[in-house]
Design a protein around this motif. Structure first.
Motif, PDB file in Angstrom:
ATOM      1  N   ASP A 115       0.823  -1.207   0.000  1.00 30.80           N
ATOM      2  CA  ASP A 115       0.000   0.000   0.000  1.00 30.80           C
ATOM      3  C   ASP A 115       0.858   1.258   0.000  1.00 30.80           C
ATOM      4  O   ASP A 115       0.402   2.325  -0.422  1.00 30.80           O
ATOM      5  CB  ASP A 115      -0.924  -0.001   1.222  1.00 30.80           C
ATOM      6  N   THR A 116       2.089   1.141   0.460  1.00 27.73           N
ATOM      7  CA  THR A 116       2.955   2.318   0.556  1.00 27.73           C
ATOM      8  C   THR A 116       3.652   2.638  -0.761  1.00 27.73           C
ATOM      9  O   THR A 116       3.742   3.809  -1.150  1.00 27.73           O
ATOM     10  CB  THR A 116       4.011   2.098   1.655  1.00 27.73           C
ATOM     11  N   VAL A 117       4.133   1.632  -1.461  1.00 27.18           N
ATOM     12  CA  VAL A 117       4.989   1.897  -2.627  1.00 27.18           C
ATOM     13  C   VAL A 117       4.268   1.764  -3.953  1.00 27.18           C
ATOM     14  O   VAL A 117       4.680   2.379  -4.942  1.00 27.18           O
ATOM     15  CB  VAL A 117       6.219   0.967  -2.617  1.00 27.18           C
ATOM     16  N   VAL A 118       3.208   0.951  -4.039  1.00 26.41           N
ATOM     17  CA  VAL A 118       2.542   0.708  -5.329  1.00 26.41           C
ATOM     18  C   VAL A 118       1.660   1.900  -5.679  1.00 26.41           C
ATOM     19  O   VAL A 118       0.896   2.384  -4.848  1.00 26.41           O
ATOM     20  CB  VAL A 118       1.719  -0.595  -5.286  1.00 26.41           C
ATOM     21  N   GLY A 119       1.768   2.318  -6.906  1.00 26.87           N
ATOM     22  CA  GLY A 119       0.977   3.436  -7.394  1.00 26.87           C
ATOM     23  C   GLY A 119       1.643   4.089  -8.579  1.00 26.87           C
ATOM     24  O   GLY A 119       2.861   4.256  -8.603  1.00 26.87           O
ATOM     25  N   GLY A 120       0.873   4.418  -9.590  1.00 25.32           N
ATOM     26  CA  GLY A 120       1.470   5.005 -10.792  1.00 25.32           C
ATOM     27  C   GLY A 120       1.979   3.926 -11.721  1.00 25.32           C
ATOM     28  O   GLY A 120       1.213   3.146 -12.284  1.00 25.32           O
ATOM     29  N   SER A 121       3.284   3.850 -11.897  1.00 31.30           N
ATOM     30  CA  SER A 121       3.910   2.897 -12.821  1.00 31.30           C
ATOM     31  C   SER A 121       4.832   1.956 -12.052  1.00 31.30           C
ATOM     32  O   SER A 121       5.071   2.124 -10.849  1.00 31.30           O
ATOM     33  CB  SER A 121       4.707   3.640 -13.893  1.00 31.30           C
ATOM     34  N   PHE A 122       5.346   0.951 -12.779  1.00 29.25           N
ATOM     35  CA  PHE A 122       6.283   0.004 -12.173  1.00 29.25           C
ATOM     36  C   PHE A 122       7.579   0.702 -11.754  1.00 29.25           C
ATOM     37  O   PHE A 122       8.151   0.399 -10.707  1.00 29.25           O
ATOM     38  CB  PHE A 122       6.590  -1.123 -13.171  1.00 29.25           C
ATOM     39  N   SER A 123       8.048   1.643 -12.580  1.00 28.75           N
ATOM     40  CA  SER A 123       9.296   2.339 -12.244  1.00 28.75           C
ATOM     41  C   SER A 123       9.137   3.172 -10.974  1.00 28.75           C
ATOM     42  O   SER A 123      10.050   3.217 -10.142  1.00 28.75           O
ATOM     43  CB  SER A 123       9.737   3.209 -13.416  1.00 28.75           C
ATOM     44  N   SER A 124       7.975   3.818 -10.800  1.00 28.44           N
ATOM     45  CA  SER A 124       7.756   4.612  -9.586  1.00 28.44           C
ATOM     46  C   SER A 124       7.712   3.716  -8.353  1.00 28.44           C
ATOM     47  O   SER A 124       8.292   4.028  -7.312  1.00 28.44           O
ATOM     48  CB  SER A 124       6.456   5.405  -9.710  1.00 28.44           C
ATOM     49  N   ALA A 125       7.042   2.549  -8.484  1.00 26.58           N
ATOM     50  CA  ALA A 125       6.988   1.625  -7.352  1.00 26.58           C
ATOM     51  C   ALA A 125       8.368   1.084  -7.011  1.00 26.58           C
ATOM     52  O   ALA A 125       8.717   0.928  -5.829  1.00 26.58           O
ATOM     53  CB  ALA A 125       6.024   0.476  -7.677  1.00 26.58           C
ATOM     54  N   SER A 126       9.179   0.780  -8.034  1.00 22.83           N
ATOM     55  CA  SER A 126      10.537   0.288  -7.785  1.00 22.83           C
ATOM     56  C   SER A 126      11.373   1.344  -7.068  1.00 22.83           C
ATOM     57  O   SER A 126      12.151   1.029  -6.160  1.00 22.83           O
ATOM     58  CB  SER A 126      11.198  -0.105  -9.106  1.00 22.83           C
ATOM     59  N   TYR A 127      11.215   2.614  -7.470  1.00 21.15           N
ATOM     60  CA  TYR A 127      11.989   3.677  -6.835  1.00 21.15           C
ATOM     61  C   TYR A 127      11.578   3.844  -5.378  1.00 21.15           C
ATOM     62  O   TYR A 127      12.421   3.981  -4.489  1.00 21.15           O
ATOM     63  CB  TYR A 127      11.790   4.969  -7.615  1.00 21.15           C
ATOM     64  N   ARG A 128      10.266   3.811  -5.106  1.00 22.02           N
ATOM     65  CA  ARG A 128       9.821   3.945  -3.708  1.00 22.02           C
ATOM     66  C   ARG A 128      10.308   2.765  -2.864  1.00 22.02           C
ATOM     67  O   ARG A 128      10.684   2.935  -1.703  1.00 22.02           O
ATOM     68  CB  ARG A 128       8.291   4.020  -3.652  1.00 22.02           C
ATOM     69  N   GLN A 145       9.585  -4.529   8.432  1.00 23.25           N
ATOM     70  CA  GLN A 145       9.451  -5.936   8.825  1.00 23.25           C
ATOM     71  C   GLN A 145       9.053  -6.726   7.574  1.00 23.25           C
ATOM     72  O   GLN A 145       7.996  -6.480   6.992  1.00 23.25           O
ATOM     73  CB  GLN A 145       8.390  -6.074   9.919  1.00 23.25           C
ATOM     74  N   TRP A 146       9.889  -7.671   7.156  1.00 19.40           N
ATOM     75  CA  TRP A 146       9.682  -8.398   5.906  1.00 19.40           C
ATOM     76  C   TRP A 146       9.215  -9.820   6.192  1.00 19.40           C
ATOM     77  O   TRP A 146       9.614 -10.428   7.185  1.00 19.40           O
ATOM     78  CB  TRP A 146      10.962  -8.458   5.077  1.00 19.40           C
ATOM     79  N   GLY A 147       8.404 -10.350   5.295  1.00 16.31           N
ATOM     80  CA  GLY A 147       7.969 -11.739   5.357  1.00 16.31           C
ATOM     81  C   GLY A 147       8.660 -12.569   4.290  1.00 16.31           C
ATOM     82  O   GLY A 147       9.407 -12.048   3.451  1.00 16.31           O
ATOM     83  N   ASP A 148       8.422 -13.859   4.289  1.00  8.65           N
ATOM     84  CA  ASP A 148       9.053 -14.765   3.330  1.00  8.65           C
ATOM     85  C   ASP A 148       8.218 -14.968   2.072  1.00  8.65           C
ATOM     86  O   ASP A 148       8.726 -15.491   1.071  1.00  8.65           O
ATOM     87  CB  ASP A 148       9.310 -16.139   3.979  1.00  8.65           C
ATOM     88  N   ALA A 149       6.973 -14.604   2.052  1.00  6.97           N
ATOM     89  CA  ALA A 149       6.084 -14.882   0.921  1.00  6.97           C
ATOM     90  C   ALA A 149       5.954 -13.646   0.033  1.00  6.97           C
ATOM     91  O   ALA A 149       6.410 -12.551   0.373  1.00  6.97           O
ATOM     92  CB  ALA A 149       4.715 -15.321   1.423  1.00  6.97           C
ATOM     93  N   LEU A 150       5.347 -13.848  -1.121  1.00  6.72           N
ATOM     94  CA  LEU A 150       5.024 -12.766  -2.045  1.00  6.72           C
ATOM     95  C   LEU A 150       3.558 -12.398  -1.884  1.00  6.72           C
ATOM     96  O   LEU A 150       2.684 -13.268  -1.763  1.00  6.72           O
ATOM     97  CB  LEU A 150       5.300 -13.174  -3.488  1.00  6.72           C
ATOM     98  N   GLN A 151       3.268 -11.121  -1.913  1.00  6.04           N
ATOM     99  CA  GLN A 151       1.907 -10.623  -1.777  1.00  6.04           C
ATOM    100  C   GLN A 151       1.371 -10.240  -3.144  1.00  6.04           C
ATOM    101  O   GLN A 151       2.026  -9.527  -3.897  1.00  6.04           O
ATOM    102  CB  GLN A 151       1.882  -9.420  -0.826  1.00  6.04           C
ATOM    103  N   ALA A 152       0.195 -10.733  -3.494  1.00  5.20           N
ATOM    104  CA  ALA A 152      -0.422 -10.396  -4.783  1.00  5.20           C
ATOM    105  C   ALA A 152      -0.907  -8.955  -4.744  1.00  5.20           C
ATOM    106  O   ALA A 152      -1.537  -8.510  -3.782  1.00  5.20           O
ATOM    107  CB  ALA A 152      -1.573 -11.347  -5.084  1.00  5.20           C
ATOM    108  N   VAL A 153      -0.617  -8.194  -5.821  1.00  7.29           N
ATOM    109  CA  VAL A 153      -0.990  -6.781  -5.893  1.00  7.29           C
ATOM    110  C   VAL A 153      -1.981  -6.574  -7.047  1.00  7.29           C
ATOM    111  O   VAL A 153      -3.132  -6.223  -6.861  1.00  7.29           O
ATOM    112  CB  VAL A 153       0.257  -5.894  -6.051  1.00  7.29           C
ATOM    113  N   GLY A 154      -1.496  -6.749  -8.284  1.00  7.45           N
ATOM    114  CA  GLY A 154      -2.379  -6.657  -9.443  1.00  7.45           C
ATOM    115  C   GLY A 154      -2.840  -5.260  -9.778  1.00  7.45           C
ATOM    116  O   GLY A 154      -3.933  -5.066 -10.295  1.00  7.45           O
ATOM    117  N   ARG A 155      -2.042  -4.255  -9.495  1.00  6.61           N
ATOM    118  CA  ARG A 155      -2.385  -2.880  -9.875  1.00  6.61           C
ATOM    119  C   ARG A 155      -1.083  -2.095 -10.040  1.00  6.61           C
ATOM    120  O   ARG A 155      -0.033  -2.494  -9.539  1.00  6.61           O
ATOM    121  CB  ARG A 155      -3.276  -2.220  -8.818  1.00  6.61           C
ATOM    122  N   GLY A 156      -1.178  -0.961 -10.706  1.00  6.30           N
ATOM    123  CA  GLY A 156      -0.008  -0.109 -10.888  1.00  6.30           C
ATOM    124  C   GLY A 156       1.158  -0.807 -11.555  1.00  6.30           C
ATOM    125  O   GLY A 156       2.295  -0.548 -11.211  1.00  6.30           O
TER     126      GLY A 156
END
Length: 425
Positions: free
Chosen positions: A353-366, A393-404
């Motif tokens: 919820d914090t980093v996803v938004g806009g484009s993939f490049s913006s999310a990668s930068y955040r 705090q990181w987990g071991d699994a991947l979280q499904a996003v499907g947006r941005g």
């Protein structure tokens, strides 16, 4: 078809004394596939024009799926644009090497098994040849097809792993160079192969049902690791380009940077560059056969010996120039927005919820900026973000996003300092 006696005699000349071709493991599979290899040699031997005509005729014969048998009259009518003599020569060669089968009783032509296998492989090559960076897609398709029918060859995994290694090395060299142009070129290439990386990742996830041996499993694990490193390169490119942007020199109050000037110069032709330099730069000839430091030493010795009473000239007065004030650099918009949002964080929030938004490049930068929280040795523009009282705090699994433009992201949470301190041990 390859003649056993002729090829066997020639193979002896390549081998060390006392060795038999069938006893060499790398050579034995090729010897076992002599009929198929002989058909390919016959198809591709000769000049370019001959090969193209043979391929065209064989492809046209194989494309008629509803009526795979051809009479000589049908072939003459279908290939009316070819010379009759040349067509007969091509058909005779295809028959001679068992690419086409001739039924003398029914007087019809039909594509052989070897011919259809060659055409099938060729059609895949031609299809991926039209795609940008289609090599990676072709290799992934070979792995997927082999796994689907239970005939996955370790060679297909090796080729895919080698190609991913080449891409990783190419991107690493671009990062090590520190060149903005090489970084942007590598970033563009990563974006072009992104679809093939995603599909290759999906293929590797489905390999569990293929019944792989130990060597194939090790190759599959190496492929997965390299794919992960390649996917992380997007944030590396963003971080390096952001660092370069902070070091750019602006040439005027209008905001023109040296990077923009260099990019514009690269688009100009040699004639235009020569016209720009005409009358502006003084050209000094250099002696390419004398080392500069040796030439300087000899010149100083000559002046000291031959002209001991030479006059010393004074430097001219500096010309009047107009100084321009420094143009303040604005931090990236994503950095400002992320710092403002996290500064007002009072309850735990997910990384997605914090980093996803806009484009993939913006999310990668955040996402790359989150790693700076808690750092001490950092630049002043990033200090407000690094000093925030937050914990990742990181987990071991991947979280499904499907947006941005983001399908999945590492599961994680951002915890305010007070929440972390109050949490039970």
């Amino acid at each position: 078809m390859m003649a056993a006696s002729g090829e066997g005699a020639s193979l002896v000349e390549f081998l060390a004394p006392g060795l038999v071709a069938e006893d060499i493991p790398p050579l034995f599979p090729l010897l076992a596939a002599r009929p198929l290899i002989g058909a390919m040699i016959a198809l591709f031997r000769g000049g370019d024009e001959e090969v193209l005509i043979r391929l065209m005729v064989l492809r046209e014969v194989g494309l008629r799926a509803d009526a795979p048998e051809w009479t000589p009259r049908e072939l003459e009518s279908h290939f009316a644009y070819l010379s009759q003599t040349k067509l007969n020569t091509v058909l005779a060669r295809l028959r001679e090497h068992a690419l086409l089968l001739w039924d003398s009783e029914r007087r019809v032509y039909q594509l052989s098994s070897e011919g259809r296998m060659v055409l099938s492989a060729l059609s895949n090559l031609l299809a991926f040849n039209l795609e940008a960076d289609g090599e990676l897609g072709f290799l992934a398709a070979q792995v997927a097809a082999g796994a689907a029918v239970g005939k996955l060859a370790p060679e297909a995994l090796s080729h895919l792993l080698a190609r991913l290694g080449e891409l990783e090395e190419e991107f690493a060299q671009a990062v090590a160079s520190g060149s903005e142009f090489r970084l942007r070129a590598a970033q563009s290439k990563l974006a072009s192969v992104q679809q093939w990386l995603d599909r290759a990742n999906a293929v590797m996830k489905n390999l569990a049902d293929a019944g792989l041996d130990d060597d194939s499993w090790r190759l599959a694990q190496s492929i997965g690791q390299r794919q992960s490193r390649l996917l992380r390169m997007a944030s590396v490119f963003q971080r390096e380009l952001a660092a370069i942007a902070r070091q750019q020199v602006h040439l005027s109050q209008g905001g023109l940077s040296t990077s923009e000037l260099a990019a514009w110069l690269k688009t100009q032709s040699l004639d235009d560059l020569a016209a720009l330099a005409d009358g502006q730069l003084a050209t000094t000839p250099e002696c390419s056969f004398v080392l500069p430091d040796v030439m300087l030493d000899n010149t100083e010795e000559f002046v000291a010996r031959e002209q001991p009473n030479r006059k010393t000239s004074a430097m001219p007065a500096p010309a009047e120039i107009e100084y321009t004030r420094d143009v303040p650099l604005e931090p990236p918009r994503e950095l400002v927005e992320l710092t403002r949002m996290l500064a007002g964080l009072n309850t735990p929030a997910s990384v997605a919820d914090t980093v996803v938004g806009g484009s993939f490049s913006s999310a990668s930068y955040r996402l790359s900026l989150l790693a700076l929280i808690g750092e001490t040795n950092i630049g002043p523009e990033l200090a407000p973000l690094a000093d925030l009282p937050l914990t990742l705090q990181w987990g071991d699994a991947l979280q499904a996003v499907g947006r941005g433009e983001v399908a999945h992201i590492s599961a994680g949470r951002i915890l305010p300092q007070q929440t972390r301190d109050d949490a039970p041990a």
